[in-house]
Structures are given as structure tokens and as C-alpha cells.
Write a protein that holds these residues in place. Structure first.
Motif, PDB file in Angstrom:
ATOM      1  N   VAL A   1      25.702 -20.900  -9.122  1.00  0.00           N
ATOM      2  CA  VAL A   1      24.260 -20.795  -8.886  1.00  0.00           C
ATOM      3  C   VAL A   1      23.939 -19.466  -8.206  1.00  0.00           C
ATOM      4  CG1 VAL A   1      22.308 -21.769  -7.609  1.00  0.00           C
ATOM      5  CG2 VAL A   1      23.932 -23.288  -8.766  1.00  0.00           C
ATOM      6  N   ILE A   2      24.720 -19.122  -7.195  1.00  0.00           N
ATOM      7  CA  ILE A   2      24.454 -17.907  -6.428  1.00  0.00           C
ATOM      8  C   ILE A   2      24.773 -16.661  -7.250  1.00  0.00           C
ATOM      9  CG2 ILE A   2      25.219 -16.601  -4.392  1.00  0.00           C
ATOM     10  CD1 ILE A   2      25.478 -19.302  -2.951  1.00  0.00           C
ATOM     11  N   THR A   3      25.848 -16.720  -8.010  1.00  0.00           N
ATOM     12  CA  THR A   3      26.229 -15.571  -8.852  1.00  0.00           C
ATOM     13  C   THR A   3      25.194 -15.336  -9.944  1.00  0.00           C
ATOM     14  OG1 THR A   3      28.578 -15.975  -8.423  1.00  0.00           O
ATOM     15  CG2 THR A   3      28.020 -14.650 -10.355  1.00  0.00           C
ATOM     16  N   LYS A   4      24.735 -16.402 -10.560  1.00  0.00           N
ATOM     17  CA  LYS A   4      23.736 -16.281 -11.626  1.00  0.00           C
ATOM     18  C   LYS A   4      22.466 -15.618 -11.121  1.00  0.00           C
ATOM     19  CE  LYS A   4      21.239 -19.014 -15.083  1.00  0.00           C
ATOM     20  NZ  LYS A   4      20.994 -20.399 -15.617  1.00  0.00           N
ATOM     21  N   ALA A   5      22.124 -15.840  -9.871  1.00  0.00           N
ATOM     22  CA  ALA A   5      20.909 -15.256  -9.288  1.00  0.00           C
ATOM     23  C   ALA A   5      21.123 -13.821  -8.826  1.00  0.00           C
ATOM     24  CB  ALA A   5      20.436 -16.118  -8.123  1.00  0.00           C
ATOM     25  N   GLY A   6      22.356 -13.320  -8.949  1.00  0.00           N
ATOM     26  CA  GLY A   6      22.634 -11.932  -8.602  1.00  0.00           C
ATOM     27  C   GLY A   6      23.137 -11.705  -7.192  1.00  0.00           C
ATOM     28  N   TYR A   7      23.508 -12.795  -6.487  1.00  0.00           N
ATOM     29  CA  TYR A   7      23.945 -12.654  -5.098  1.00  0.00           C
ATOM     30  C   TYR A   7      25.416 -13.021  -4.895  1.00  0.00           C
ATOM     31  CZ  TYR A   7      18.890 -12.577  -4.218  1.00  0.00           C
ATOM     32  OH  TYR A   7      17.548 -12.267  -4.222  1.00  0.00           O
ATOM     33  N   GLY A   8      26.179 -13.066  -5.971  1.00  0.00           N
ATOM     34  CA  GLY A   8      27.563 -13.516  -5.873  1.00  0.00           C
ATOM     35  C   GLY A   8      28.391 -12.746  -4.873  1.00  0.00           C
ATOM     36  N   GLU A   9      28.176 -11.437  -4.781  1.00  0.00           N
ATOM     37  CA  GLU A   9      28.983 -10.614  -3.865  1.00  0.00           C
ATOM     38  C   GLU A   9      28.669 -10.895  -2.404  1.00  0.00           C
ATOM     39  OE1 GLU A   9      27.757  -6.315  -3.558  1.00  0.00           O
ATOM     40  OE2 GLU A   9      26.372  -6.918  -5.166  1.00  0.00           O
ATOM     41  N   TYR A  10      27.571 -11.611  -2.150  1.00  0.00           N
ATOM     42  CA  TYR A  10      27.150 -11.880  -0.779  1.00  0.00           C
ATOM     43  C   TYR A  10      27.512 -13.295  -0.317  1.00  0.00           C
ATOM     44  CZ  TYR A  10      24.423  -7.702  -1.767  1.00  0.00           C
ATOM     45  OH  TYR A  10      24.041  -6.424  -2.124  1.00  0.00           O
TER      46      TYR A  10
ATOM     47  N   GLU B   1       5.705 -14.852   8.306  1.00  0.00           N
ATOM     48  CA  GLU B   1       5.650 -14.724   6.858  1.00  0.00           C
ATOM     49  C   GLU B   1       6.889 -14.011   6.322  1.00  0.00           C
ATOM     50  OE1 GLU B   1       3.377 -16.085   4.850  1.00  0.00           O
ATOM     51  OE2 GLU B   1       2.594 -17.011   6.690  1.00  0.00           O
ATOM     52  N   LEU B   2       7.492 -14.575   5.303  1.00  0.00           N
ATOM     53  CA  LEU B   2       8.651 -13.960   4.675  1.00  0.00           C
ATOM     54  C   LEU B   2       8.223 -13.122   3.484  1.00  0.00           C
ATOM     55  CD1 LEU B   2      11.231 -16.894   4.622  1.00  0.00           C
ATOM     56  CD2 LEU B   2      10.872 -15.173   6.412  1.00  0.00           C
ATOM     57  N   ASN B   3       9.047 -12.109   3.181  1.00  0.00           N
ATOM     58  CA  ASN B   3       8.797 -11.346   1.956  1.00  0.00           C
ATOM     59  C   ASN B   3       9.475 -12.045   0.780  1.00  0.00           C
ATOM     60  OD1 ASN B   3      11.559 -10.518   1.881  1.00  0.00           O
ATOM     61  ND2 ASN B   3      11.111  -8.814   3.259  1.00  0.00           N
ATOM     62  N   ALA B   4       9.242 -11.527  -0.415  1.00  0.00           N
ATOM     63  CA  ALA B   4       9.752 -12.176  -1.626  1.00  0.00           C
ATOM     64  C   ALA B   4      11.275 -12.235  -1.626  1.00  0.00           C
ATOM     65  CB  ALA B   4       9.248 -11.427  -2.866  1.00  0.00           C
ATOM     66  N   LYS B   5      11.935 -11.206  -1.111  1.00  0.00           N
ATOM     67  CA  LYS B   5      13.403 -11.175  -1.095  1.00  0.00           C
ATOM     68  C   LYS B   5      13.950 -12.274  -0.190  1.00  0.00           C
ATOM     69  CE  LYS B   5      17.269  -8.911  -2.175  1.00  0.00           C
ATOM     70  NZ  LYS B   5      17.726  -8.730  -3.577  1.00  0.00           N
ATOM     71  N   GLN B   6      13.383 -12.394   0.992  1.00  0.00           N
ATOM     72  CA  GLN B   6      13.845 -13.421   1.927  1.00  0.00           C
ATOM     73  C   GLN B   6      13.666 -14.817   1.342  1.00  0.00           C
ATOM     74  OE1 GLN B   6      11.173 -12.073   4.999  1.00  0.00           O
ATOM     75  NE2 GLN B   6      12.854 -11.369   6.314  1.00  0.00           N
ATOM     76  N   ARG B   7      12.528 -15.045   0.713  1.00  0.00           N
ATOM     77  CA  ARG B   7      12.269 -16.358   0.112  1.00  0.00           C
ATOM     78  C   ARG B   7      13.234 -16.640  -1.035  1.00  0.00           C
ATOM     79  NH1 ARG B   7       8.071 -19.346   1.474  1.00  0.00           N
ATOM     80  NH2 ARG B   7       6.543 -18.461   2.930  1.00  0.00           N
ATOM     81  N   ASP B   8      13.513 -15.621  -1.816  1.00  0.00           N
ATOM     82  CA  ASP B   8      14.414 -15.805  -2.953  1.00  0.00           C
ATOM     83  C   ASP B   8      15.819 -16.150  -2.483  1.00  0.00           C
ATOM     84  OD1 ASP B   8      14.854 -15.729  -5.842  1.00  0.00           O
ATOM     85  OD2 ASP B   8      16.087 -13.961  -5.433  1.00  0.00           O
ATOM     86  N   ILE B   9      16.289 -15.439  -1.472  1.00  0.00           N
ATOM     87  CA  ILE B   9      17.618 -15.723  -0.930  1.00  0.00           C
ATOM     88  C   ILE B   9      17.693 -17.175  -0.472  1.00  0.00           C
ATOM     89  CG2 ILE B   9      19.242 -15.199   0.940  1.00  0.00           C
ATOM     90  CD1 ILE B   9      18.090 -12.315   0.903  1.00  0.00           C
ATOM     91  N   TYR B  10      16.652 -17.619   0.232  1.00  0.00           N
ATOM     92  CA  TYR B  10      16.658 -18.985   0.741  1.00  0.00           C
ATOM     93  C   TYR B  10      16.695 -19.993  -0.400  1.00  0.00           C
ATOM     94  CZ  TYR B  10      15.791 -23.118   3.460  1.00  0.00           C
ATOM     95  OH  TYR B  10      15.942 -24.349   4.028  1.00  0.00           O
ATOM     96  N   GLN B  11      15.836 -19.819  -1.373  1.00  0.00           N
ATOM     97  CA  GLN B  11      15.729 -20.792  -2.455  1.00  0.00           C
ATOM     98  C   GLN B  11      17.007 -20.857  -3.282  1.00  0.00           C
ATOM     99  OE1 GLN B  11      13.426 -23.083  -2.779  1.00  0.00           O
ATOM    100  NE2 GLN B  11      12.390 -22.250  -0.981  1.00  0.00           N
ATOM    101  N   VAL B  12      17.659 -19.722  -3.498  1.00  0.00           N
ATOM    102  CA  VAL B  12      18.916 -19.715  -4.251  1.00  0.00           C
ATOM    103  C   VAL B  12      20.001 -20.455  -3.476  1.00  0.00           C
ATOM    104  CG1 VAL B  12      20.780 -18.252  -5.136  1.00  0.00           C
ATOM    105  CG2 VAL B  12      18.387 -17.617  -5.543  1.00  0.00           C
ATOM    106  N   CYS B  13      20.079 -20.185  -2.175  1.00  0.00           N
ATOM    107  CA  CYS B  13      21.080 -20.864  -1.348  1.00  0.00           C
ATOM    108  C   CYS B  13      20.820 -22.368  -1.320  1.00  0.00           C
ATOM    109  CB  CYS B  13      21.059 -20.290   0.069  1.00  0.00           C
ATOM    110  SG  CYS B  13      22.419 -20.853   1.112  1.00  0.00           S
ATOM    111  N   LEU B  14      19.552 -22.752  -1.221  1.00  0.00           N
ATOM    112  CA  LEU B  14      19.195 -24.171  -1.219  1.00  0.00           C
ATOM    113  C   LEU B  14      19.588 -24.837  -2.531  1.00  0.00           C
ATOM    114  CD1 LEU B  14      17.819 -26.634   0.040  1.00  0.00           C
ATOM    115  CD2 LEU B  14      15.638 -25.771  -0.866  1.00  0.00           C
ATOM    116  N   GLU B  15      19.316 -24.176  -3.646  1.00  0.00           N
ATOM    117  CA  GLU B  15      19.680 -24.737  -4.940  1.00  0.00           C
ATOM    118  C   GLU B  15      21.192 -24.933  -5.038  1.00  0.00           C
ATOM    119  OE1 GLU B  15      19.558 -23.705  -9.751  1.00  0.00           O
ATOM    120  OE2 GLU B  15      18.510 -22.404  -8.325  1.00  0.00           O
ATOM    121  N   ALA B  16      21.957 -23.959  -4.552  1.00  0.00           N
ATOM    122  CA  ALA B  16      23.418 -24.062  -4.593  1.00  0.00           C
ATOM    123  C   ALA B  16      23.904 -25.241  -3.757  1.00  0.00           C
ATOM    124  CB  ALA B  16      24.046 -22.764  -4.091  1.00  0.00           C
ATOM    125  N   GLN B  17      23.319 -25.414  -2.568  1.00  0.00           N
ATOM    126  CA  GLN B  17      23.750 -26.493  -1.684  1.00  0.00           C
ATOM    127  C   GLN B  17      23.400 -27.861  -2.266  1.00  0.00           C
ATOM    128  OE1 GLN B  17      22.590 -29.014   0.447  1.00  0.00           O
ATOM    129  NE2 GLN B  17      24.591 -29.240   1.454  1.00  0.00           N
TER     130      GLN B  17
END
Length: 366
Positions: A282-291, A243-259
Motif C-alpha cells: 500500500v505504501i509503496t504503491k502510493a510512492g512512499y516505499g523508501e520512507y 491545518e495540514l497541507n496536502a502532503k501531510q494529509r496524504d502521508i497520513y491517509q496512506v499510512c492509515l490505509e496500510a494499517q
């Protein structure tokens, strides 16, 4: 027109008399003969107005002749001076060429100096690397067919990797098992070292596969590929164990949307820079641009990483036949890493991937 003839035409246009090709991958592309000479000298010499020849270690002469190359092949023994023999064969074939093109991205200073000593009147001042890159940029239908076949086996590798996930099993054991399964089917070479990274280890984009064990409630990243008939595949998928936590799921879904967004937009007329920006937005808008800490993609063909780079500052306009990866990633140190990648070829109206493993989040309850 053969590839050698294309290069000869380019030499004439650039006012060059000859080309010294030293990169084994380029030699393979131009002649059909590929071999890693290790520390020994190997070269293809092409002339504007004379027949070309291959110069190889004596160990490789028969292999070169066996590939269908019908021009001269000259070998040398380990105790012989290769540069003196090269100069001898150059003089026999083309007299005394003055203006030479070289692959600046490959030819070492030591070997360039060796050539200058035996060809003192020659000028090695023209860089042929951009010429070769442009030649290799647009893949033929035959090359795309080979890339599709390599992609099929990369999908097989992913399936084997997923099937080998087991709690407590190390990343290295998962990677070894999937590679063994590949070799059982006669595919003997991977495009690069297979990457399996579990949990926070996946936040190191180029971290090597390790003894790190597969554990519950984490993401596991696979990055792999193989070589089929001289052409490479490269694919990344990230899956969930437990089971993933909400953060892990969010990271995955944002990366998937970008791809998915970038792959949908990739088509003739779009620039490499624009495609990178689309995924990055897409990734920057979700707050993960620096990563997202690398370019969106790289070229694919006989090499797993080749021209062009899909990144900011590259104004190259995409054209049918171009092949490259689309691989956004989000890497949060100490938390998780996600990368989702397909390599594609540009078609008349869009793009087609070489790999087809589903990108929807797979969950393995072990």
C-alpha cells in the motif's frame, strides 16, 4: 502442565540435563517472580529429573518467596562468589549435570565463563532461546486478558496526551503530564519511554521525546504503553494540530490505509512475511516505499518487544493466541512522520486489537 514442567519436557526431548535461565523476563514468565537484579547474578535452574530452584541476590529472596513460588530460593551476599554457591546448590539438587541449555540471547560471556569455572565438566552448548520463544509465542486466555487491560490504560494515556496538546508546550511536558495522570491511577510503569514527536521531529522513528515545542499546522506522533500485572501495551497514533497541507494529509491517509488493510488481513494461516508485504505494498504503491524503514511489527507480552518479528523473510504462520503489533510508518526527513499502531491477538478467524482509540485523523485547533 505447568510452564516449568513444559520446559522440563523440552529438556528431555533435547537430551539436556539442565537449563540455566538468566533473563529476568523469562524467570518471571516461568515462576511468577520478576525483578531486575541490576548488576547482580540472578538465575532459575531447571533440571530434567530434579526439582528446580531460584538463585537470587539476598535482597530478593523474600520477594521471590512471596510470589507463590514453592520451590527452593537461595540467596547470596554481595561479598560472596555467586558461581561457587550455584555449583554447590546444583550438586545438592542434581549431582553433576553435563548437558546444559542456556539463553544465548541473554547470558553474557563473562557469566558463562564464571559458570564454566565452577562446573568444569558441564557443556553449555545448547541454545534455549528458541524454546523459550516458542513457549511464550501463544498467549493463554489469562495473558490476553492482562494485555487487554494494559491496552485499556494505553488508550487512557493517549486521551491524556491529546488533552495536553498546547501550542508552545514541549514534547517532554506533554509526555510528563500523561504519565503523571497514569500514575495517579496506580499504574506506575510505562512499557518504554513515552514518545511524543512534533512536526519534522516525528520523521526520526526512534528519536527521543525532546524540548521541541508543539506548533501549529503540523502532525504530532504519540507512541506509548504501560505495564499492568506484568504485561505490556504498545500503541501509536498521529494527530493534527491546526491545518495540514496536502502532503501531510496524504502521508497520513496512506499510512492509515496500510494499517487498516494489514489488520483486516491478519488471521490464522497468513505468514508474518505476507502480512508485512500487504502493508508495504500500500505504501509503496502510493510512492512512499523508501520512507517505510522498519518491519511491520513485533511480538508483545511481558516484554514490549518480543518474538516474533512481522517482517520480510519470516515464514512463521500466524496462529490463534499470537500477539504482535501492526505499525506501518512513513518518515520523510524534514517534512513529517506518521505511524499508526495497534497490537493485536490472532483469533480463530481474524484478529482483535488491545487498543481502541480511533485511527481517523484527529485535528486539534489550539
Amino acid at each position: 502442565m505447568s510452564k516449568i514442567e513444559q520446559l522440563q519436557t523440552s529438556l528431555i526431548k533435547q537430551g539436556l540435563d539442565a537449563a540455566y535461565i538468566s533473563d529476568p523476563m523469562t524467570i518471571g514468565y516461568l515462576t511468577g517472580f520478576y525483578e531486575d537484579p541490576i548488576e547482580r547474578v540472578m538465575a532459575l535452574l531447571v533440571f530434567a529429573d530434579a526439582e528446580p530452584f531460584l538463585f537470587t541476590p539476598a535482597l530478593e529472596v523474600e520477594a521471590a518467596k512471596g510470589t507463590g513460588w514453592d520451590q527452593p530460593v537461595y540467596g547470596y551476599l554481595d561479598h560472596e562468589n555467586p558461581y561457587e554457591l550455584i555449583a554447590k546448590h546444583v550438586n545438592e539438587h542434581a549431582g553433576a549435570p553435563i548437558n546444559w541449555g542456556i539463553e544465548e540471547s541473554h547470558l553474557t560471556v563473562e557469566r558463562l565463563l564464571g559458570l564454566k569455572r565452577v562446573l568444569p565438566n558441564a557443556k553449555f552448548s545448547s541454545n534455549l532461546t528458541p524454546t523459550i520463544e516458542q513457549m511464550r509465542l501463544i498467549k493463554s486466555a489469562d495473558e490476553i486478558a492482562k494485555l487487554n487491560e494494559a491496552g485499556k490504560w494505553a488508550d487512557f494515556m493517549l486521551e491524556e496526551g491529546f488533552n495536553n496538546l498546547q501550542l508552545g508546550r514541549s514534547e517532554q511536558e506533554v509526555a510528563a503530564n500523561l504519565e503523571y495522570a497514569l500514575k495517579q491511577h496506580g499504574i506506575m510503569h510505562t512499557s518504554f519511554d513515552t514518545l511524543v514527536q512534533a512536526g519534522a521531529h516525528a520523521a526520526e522513528p526512534h528519536g527521543a521525546t525532546s524540548q521541541n515545542p508543539i506548533e501549529n499546522n503540523e502532525l504530532v506522533l504519540f507512541d506509548l504503553g504501560c505495564v499492568v500485572d506484568g504485561y505490556c501495551s504498545d500503541v501509536s497514533r498521529t494527530v493534527a494540530v491546526g491545518e495540514l497541507n496536502a502532503k501531510q494529509r496524504d502521508i497520513y491517509q496512506v499510512c492509515l490505509e496500510a494499517q487498516l488493510t494489514a489488520q483486516e488481513v491478519a488471521k490464522p494461516g497468513v505468514t508474518a512475511e505476507e502480512l508485512d508485504a500487504i502493508a508495504r505494498k500500500v505504501i509503496t504503491k502510493a510512492g512512499y516505499g523508501e520512507y517505510f524503514i522498519h518491519r511491520l511489527g513485533h511480538g508483545l507480552g511481558m516484554s514490549d518487544h518480543e518474538f516474533p518479528s512481522i517482517m520480510e523473510g519470516n515464514l512463521l504462520v500466524l496462529q490463534p493466541g499470537m500477539c504482535f503489533s501492526i505499525e506501518p510508518g512513513i518518515y520523510i526527513p524534514g517534512v513529517a512522520g506518521v505511524r499508526i499502531e495497534d497490537c493485536v491477538h490472532i483469533t480463530e478467524h481474524g484478529c482483535e486489537p488491545f487498543t481502541h482509540t480511533s485511527k481517523e485523523l484527529k485535528t486539534f485547533n489550539l
